[in-house]
Design an enzyme around this catalytic site. Sequence first.
Site, short mmCIF file in Angstrom:
data_model
loop_
_atom_site.label_atom_id
_atom_site.label_comp_id
_atom_site.label_asym_id
_atom_site.label_seq_id
_atom_site.Cartn_x
_atom_site.Cartn_y
_atom_site.Cartn_z
N ARG A 60 0.96 -1.15 -0.06
CA ARG A 60 -0.01 0.09 0.01
C ARG A 60 0.68 1.09 0.02
O ARG A 60 0.47 2.42 -0.73
CB ARG A 60 -1.01 -0.04 1.16
CG ARG A 60 -0.44 -0.02 2.47
CD ARG A 60 -1.48 -0.34 3.42
NE ARG A 60 -1.74 -1.77 3.30
CZ ARG A 60 -2.93 -2.43 3.46
NH1 ARG A 60 -3.99 -1.69 3.50
NH2 ARG A 60 -2.95 -4.06 3.17
N THR A 61 1.98 1.26 0.59
CA THR A 61 3.06 2.49 0.67
C THR A 61 3.36 2.75 -0.64
O THR A 61 3.26 3.92 -1.22
CB THR A 61 3.85 2.14 1.83
OG1 THR A 61 3.63 2.19 2.97
CG2 THR A 61 4.88 3.66 1.63
N LYS A 111 23.86 -8.15 -4.77
CA LYS A 111 25.20 -8.40 -5.27
C LYS A 111 26.20 -7.73 -4.38
O LYS A 111 27.36 -7.84 -4.62
CB LYS A 111 25.12 -7.93 -6.69
CG LYS A 111 24.50 -8.40 -7.54
CD LYS A 111 24.37 -7.83 -8.95
CE LYS A 111 23.43 -8.17 -9.88
NZ LYS A 111 23.05 -7.13 -10.89
N ARG A 152 12.00 2.23 1.08
CA ARG A 152 11.51 1.42 2.22
C ARG A 152 12.76 0.26 2.42
O ARG A 152 13.31 -0.16 1.34
CB ARG A 152 10.23 0.67 1.65
CG ARG A 152 9.92 -0.69 2.53
CD ARG A 152 9.42 -0.43 3.83
NE ARG A 152 8.15 0.56 4.24
CZ ARG A 152 7.18 -0.13 4.07
NH1 ARG A 152 6.74 -1.45 4.22
NH2 ARG A 152 5.79 0.40 4.31
N HIS A 168 8.20 6.17 9.94
CA HIS A 168 7.32 6.13 8.62
C HIS A 168 6.50 7.44 8.66
O HIS A 168 5.31 7.60 8.93
CB HIS A 168 6.53 4.92 8.80
CG HIS A 168 5.90 4.40 7.52
ND1 HIS A 168 5.97 4.86 6.31
CD2 HIS A 168 5.09 3.41 7.34
CE1 HIS A 168 5.42 4.48 5.40
NE2 HIS A 168 4.78 3.25 5.95
#
Lengths: 310, 155
Positions: free
Chosen positions: A57-58, A86, A107, A135
């Site tokens: 949703r974010t 990597k 995120r 957040h």
Amino acid sequence: MGFKGRDVISIRDFSREEIEEILRASRRMIPLAEGKKTSHALDGKILTLAFLEPSTRTRLSFEAAMARLGGSCVTIADPAVSSLRKGETLHDTIRVLSSYGDAIVLRHPNEGAARLAAQASAKPVINGGDGAGQHPTQTLLDLATIEEAFGTLSGLRVVLVGDLKYGRTVHSLAHALAIFGSEIVLCAPPTLGLPAEVREHLETIGAKVTVEDELSRAVRDADVLYVTRIQRERFGDEREFAKVSGSYRIDRALLANAKPKLAVLHPLPRTGEVAPELDDTPHAAYFRQAFLGVPVRMALLALLLTGKVP
Amino acid sequence: MTAARELKITPIKNGTVIDHIGNGLALEVLRIIGIDEIDKDSTVSVALHVRSQKIGWKDIVKVENMELSPRKANAIALIAPTATISIIRDFRVREKRAVDLPDRIVGILKCPNPSCISNQREPVESEFDVVRRRPVVLRCIYCERLVDDFHPHAA
């Protein structure tokens, strides 16, 4: 107050006046977010979404926000395909990504990742959630929801319910409510209470904080119930989890004596804390809260990328 | 009194004297200075539990042929806020100052939050804002964790 080019890492980086300005701008974005009006304010702008931890949703609300304003997105939605796998440092990844677009949303599973990204990036960085840390856009949309319901963020009695120890949204929200002068009531299982240092910080900035162990008593005078999920993995014993989570269930019976305007918020997804039977009552604010993520993020993107809102 | 004091702690020609260290903290201070970094031919004197008019009982550390860096002085300020630092050249005190905790501490402490980005494989030093001075409370600028129980290491 200049927003253009700024990073959005923690709600602490914003003053009360700045939060008010973002919320005013967000209200103006609602008709655009609903598709009733159109805008090309961010034509030609590119937002880079670096989601190095799963989120739907974010990420989708940022994509929707950018699209509603005429801009576009480039997205890492799966950390498994990123060069971090990597062995590249986040610092290098962000340095490269910042040259592809006009702003980055990150995120990341580690706390403080967004602050580091902001140091590495020449473009604004928006924290889309870093581990158990901050957040800030969630906090802004929580505030937008409360303000829409009550017309103010001051003088309210806001009960924070559930996991107040690990729930990242509640610490930031409590900080913001404190600077607006609302009373904070803590209602959590003994093992999941607000960390002492967070409570001390709230008191330092002048917050009125009280503890109420009994949810039914906390509900009586509440204006807002902010409910968070109690996670199974926090408990060693399944029966203990069932007992605790059962005692923090919000349903019609619990709200029988609540104020008529009581608003129930939840950052979602819910897993039984809020009974579906509440969905059609005037108390249910959580779906509106999820929608408001779009206009709040639109406002923020417009302010960061152009310095103004359309 | 002077003679007795001289017997306990001999003067040094060149080096650093860290005085007024809180009682029992001298070994922590030595750990910050970093024994490995001291010239092998130099003397390190440690006095424990010395009477002090200022702070009751104190510890003293003297290190020959080493001038304490500002970064290490900051680290000492974290655990021994009452300490004073004298830089000695040719048996004379050339510079004397109280330790001073800066507003930001860089590279001295490791963030206690294992999930903090500053503890991952990234090219950054730890950084903390000082949010309270007595007793000292720090906040990690990355993960915002508050820290009030710390053991500085020489970085």
